[in-house]
Design an enzyme around this catalytic site. Structure first.
Site, short mmCIF file in Angstrom:
data_model
loop_
_atom_site.label_atom_id
_atom_site.label_comp_id
_atom_site.label_asym_id
_atom_site.label_seq_id
_atom_site.Cartn_x
_atom_site.Cartn_y
_atom_site.Cartn_z
N GLY A 125 5.31 42.96 18.77
CA GLY A 125 5.42 42.89 17.31
C GLY A 125 4.07 43.20 16.71
N ARG A 126 3.85 42.69 15.50
CA ARG A 126 2.59 42.99 14.80
C ARG A 126 1.36 42.64 15.63
NH1 ARG A 126 5.77 41.17 10.01
NH2 ARG A 126 5.88 39.29 11.28
N ILE A 127 1.35 41.42 16.20
CA ILE A 127 0.14 40.98 16.92
C ILE A 127 0.00 41.72 18.25
CG2 ILE A 127 -1.07 38.99 17.89
CD1 ILE A 127 0.43 37.23 15.80
N THR A 201 -1.80 33.39 23.45
CA THR A 201 -2.09 33.01 22.06
C THR A 201 -0.78 32.82 21.31
OG1 THR A 201 -2.27 35.35 21.49
CG2 THR A 201 -4.34 34.18 21.86
N ARG A 203 2.67 30.47 22.12
CA ARG A 203 2.99 29.04 22.05
C ARG A 203 2.90 28.45 23.44
NH1 ARG A 203 2.12 29.28 17.47
NH2 ARG A 203 3.35 28.62 15.67
N GLU A 232 0.23 19.79 22.24
CA GLU A 232 -1.06 19.92 21.56
C GLU A 232 -1.29 18.65 20.75
OE1 GLU A 232 -1.08 23.54 19.28
OE2 GLU A 232 -0.92 24.77 21.06
N HIS A 251 -6.01 25.96 19.82
CA HIS A 251 -5.11 26.66 18.89
C HIS A 251 -5.89 27.21 17.68
CE1 HIS A 251 -0.61 26.91 17.69
NE2 HIS A 251 -1.29 27.91 17.17
C1 GLV Z 1 -0.10 29.83 14.52
O1 GLV Z 1 0.07 29.59 15.66
C2 GLV Z 1 0.91 30.31 13.63
O2 GLV Z 1 2.08 30.35 14.03
O3 GLV Z 1 0.57 30.66 12.51
#
Ligand code: GLV
Length: 293
Positions: A125-127, A201, A203, A232, A251
């Protein structure tokens, strides 16, 4: 500290809008505790696994999130972790502070090269795309697994097994859903290369941490770099904290000043639109606007 659950259930009574972060579990119980006047749930996050979206949809409540504005910051963090784990930056830092640095040595803390290596991105996706864009600049070959995405930035689509067999770095960019929970399990890790580095990065729940511990402890894979854990915060007695080849940060994916400002703004815009009964600028369940319950 986030409010305790009992406090939240009490304070939420009678509110028209809820602005939350990923530390709050927004489930049917909380929505019902708020009451039938609740018009909008706005989360200052892109991920919404902490919100029971079907329960909100069933109540006709739009749920807002903050995509887009955190793409670059999160991709930067994935790359920071990738580089740090590859070049053993944190281990080196600890080495100095422990007073162990006696001399330069040709074999001290040897790591991995980026140029010429293969980066496998799970979730394009975007990231995921933004990570591929960065990898191009480091002369990496990029492959990805995402049945719904189209190729970009020179990245080639592959099936998951091919990605695991060929990647020197595997970076996770998928949401946490019942389908992705513990995607990274013993079987997944066994398919990775012995020199491979896992970067998360996304979950914490996407990774079976007990399986990851075993794979790192036995050097089945080279290292892991985690921005997210389950739970967390990670308890101080987590076995992962015993491992030199496991880098963990709290996080921080979207934690730059500008990005957090933009996320706050977008979350506020979502909240205000919902309170006015308007469409949210970013809504994960837009169907609530089509068919009021
Ligand atoms: C961070 O983990 C978010 O979902 O914005």
């Amino acid at each position: 500290m986030p409010p305790a659950r009992e406090q939240l259930l009490e304070k939420v009574k009678g509110v028209d809008g809820l602005l939350c972060t990923l530390t709050e579990r927004v489930d049917a119980e909380l929505m019902d505790a708020a009451g039938p006047q609740l018009k909008v749930i706005s989360s200052m996050s892109v991920g919404v696994d902490h919100v029971d979206v079907p329960a909100a949809t069933a109540r006709g409540i739009p749920v807002g999130n903050t995509p887009g504005v955190l793409t670059d910051a999160t991709a930067d963090m994935a790359f920071a972790l990738l580089l740090s784990a590859a070049r053993r930056v944190v281990e080196g830092e600890k080495y100095i502070r422990a007073g162990k640095w006696k001399t330069w040595h040709p074999q001290l803390l040897l790591g991995a090269d980026l140029a010429g290596s293969t980066l496998g991105i799970i979730g394009f996706g975007r990231i995921g795309e933004a990570v591929a864009k960065r990898a191009q600049g480091f002369d990496m070959r990029v492959i990805f697994h995402d049945p719904t995405a189209t190729p970009a930035f020179g990245a080639q689509p592959v099936d998951l097994d091919t990605l695991l067999h060929e990647s020197d770095f595997v970076s996770l960019h998928i949401p946490l859903t019942p389908n992705t929970k513990h995607l990274v399990n013993a079987d997944f890790l066994a398919k990775m290369k012995p020199n491979a580095i896992l970067i998360n990065t996304a979950r914490g729940g996407v990774v079976d941490q007990a399986a990851l511990y075993d794979a790192l402890k036995s050097n089945q894979i080279f290292a892991a770099a985690l921005d997210v854990t389950d739970p967390e915060p990670l308890p101080m007695d987590s076995p992962l904290l015993e491992l030199e080849n496991c880098l963990i940060v709290p996080h921080l994916g979207s934690a730059s000043q500008r990005t957090r400002d933009l996320m706050s703004q977008l979350a506020a815009e979502n909240l205000l639109a919902g309170l006015k009964g308007e469409r949210l600028p970013n809504c994960v369940n837009p169907e609530v606007f089509l068919s009021p319950p």
